[in-house]
Design an enzyme around this catalytic site. Structure first.
Site, short mmCIF file in Angstrom:
data_model
loop_
_atom_site.label_atom_id
_atom_site.label_comp_id
_atom_site.label_asym_id
_atom_site.label_seq_id
_atom_site.Cartn_x
_atom_site.Cartn_y
_atom_site.Cartn_z
CB SER A 197 34.00 26.41 39.46
OG SER A 197 33.91 26.91 38.15
CB CYS A 323 43.87 32.03 37.67
SG CYS A 323 42.31 31.12 37.61
#
Length: 393
Positions: A197, A323
């Site tokens: 990412s 997250c």
């Protein structure tokens, strides 16, 4: 502000931003169009693909751009399950994976697949003997992260890949925390699929990629168009792709220098915290960890209170994965390495970048000492512990 939450996201570098800018308002054409104003952007996309591939020793046509690490993880697991279901319905992963893997595995279990979650030792290293025993004739995929996003431990990826290939099993690794931060080579490490990412290594958010070895024949995850060689539909995010390419090139160019600097600062931080704040534990392997990762547990305090007080001093850290921010449950990673709930609740993750300075580390440690002492002074558990220590003499 002192920013020590680079595992959550990194600052987009100035030079990366400058490379991206023209593709928002000037060269804004859709790369898939035929006319030259737009189609020249496909050349730019291809150059970025080459830069991204070079970092891991892959071929450009093995790189597929996605919206980020979570999509890449979902694609690798779900498409493999779909493609190889007739061969078998057994998948192996670990107890400390990112939730993008764990939740996808839980989804697949509801679809009739069986998942074995291999344990780790007290340092967060995957138990290879347990992994070997978990392999069955119907195992179709092993997915193990390259390095843990919370405690920073680097896993024996090469050995796991060898083991998978010995048994004719595909091997995927979530390298979101590792790509651009430690040396990686998909051939040397026996990797069939790899997720990354952009915003974890000074690129923009909303762009990532999945490396798929050309011999792996999994299908699409997102349907609707012929983009990405008909394997990932959707208009190409040209600015984001340019950004991830620029960030990848920067990461490759500066890797050796940054690893050295961050490792030295990380060890300085760890040594000071462990020496100057009593009843503190380092989580993860002491040396075999990401260069910029330091994760601690401070007994008798709550990590959330610690973060709030650090924030008041202009210091950004986290208690684990970004997250799971807002969750009241202790980290599944800390529980997996054997920590009891009451200690796991007192965790703090500080993650550095090459822009971090020694002066900043010193300021953080001095503030930590004061804040931890303050929080413990208000803790009945700490008060009882001190009395018991005094009684024992």
């Amino acid at each position: 502000m002192i920013y020590l939450d680079n595992a959550a996201t990194t600052r987009v570098l100035d030079e990366v931003y400058e490379e991206m800018k023209p593709y928002f308002c000037e060269s804004y054409g859709n790369p898939s169009a035929i006319y030259s104003f737009a189609s020249k952007n496909m050349t730019v996309v291809d150059k970025a693909r080459e830069k991204v591939a070079k970092v891991i020793g892959a071929q450009p046509n093995e790189i597929y751009f996605t919206a980020g690490g979570s999509e890449s993880d979902n694609w690798a697991l779900k498409a493999t399950a779909e493609k190889y279901a007739e061969k078998g319905k057994h998948i192996i992963t670990t107890t400390i994976e990112h939730h993008a893997i764990l939740h996808t595995c839980q989804y697949l279990e509801k679809q009739g697949f069986e998942v074995t979650y291999v344990g780790v030792d007290e340092n967060g290293v995957v138990k290879l003997d347990e992994l070997k025993k978990a392999i069955r004739p119907d195992t179709i995929l092993i997915s193990v992260m390259t390095a843990n996003n919370e405690i920073g431990t680097i896993e024996p990826i090469k050995e796991i890949g060898e083991l998978a290939h010995e048994h004719g099993i595909l091997f995927h690794t979530d390298a979101v925390q590792a790509y651009g931060h430690i040396p990686l080579n998909v051939d040397e490490m026996n990797i069939d699929m790899l997720s990354a990412s952009g915003h974890k290594f000074h690129g923009p958010k909303g762009i990532g990629f999945l490396y798929i070895r050309k011999t792996v024949k999994i299908g699409s995850f997102i349907h609707g168009g012929a983009q990405e060689r008909s394997r990932r539909a959707g208009t190409l995010n040209t600015p984001g792709i340019v950004g991830i390419g620029a960030a990848a090139a920067y990461a490759q160019k500066t890797l050796e220098e940054n690893v050295k600097k961050e490792t030295e600062l990380r060890d300085y931080l760890i040594d000071r915290v462990l020496a100057e704040i009593p009843y503190t534990r380092l989580n993860g392997h002491r040396t075999n960890r990401l260069p910029g990762n330091a994760n601690f547990c401070f007994r008798f305090i709550e990590g959330e209170s610690l973060l709030i007080l650090l924030d008041q001093k202009g210091i950004c850290g986290s208690s684990g994965s970004a997250c799971t921010s807002g969750s009241l449950d202790p980290s599944h990673v800390l529980l997996a390495i054997g920590l009891p709930h009451e200690i796991a609740h007192g965790s703090l993750r500080l993650t550095l970048s090459e822009e971090t300075t020694k002066e900043q580390i010193d300021e953080v440690v001095e503030n930590l000492k004061t804040i931890v002492a303050r929080l413990r002074s208000m803790s009945p558990l700490y008060e009882d512990f001190v009395k018991e220590q005094e009684r024992r003499g």
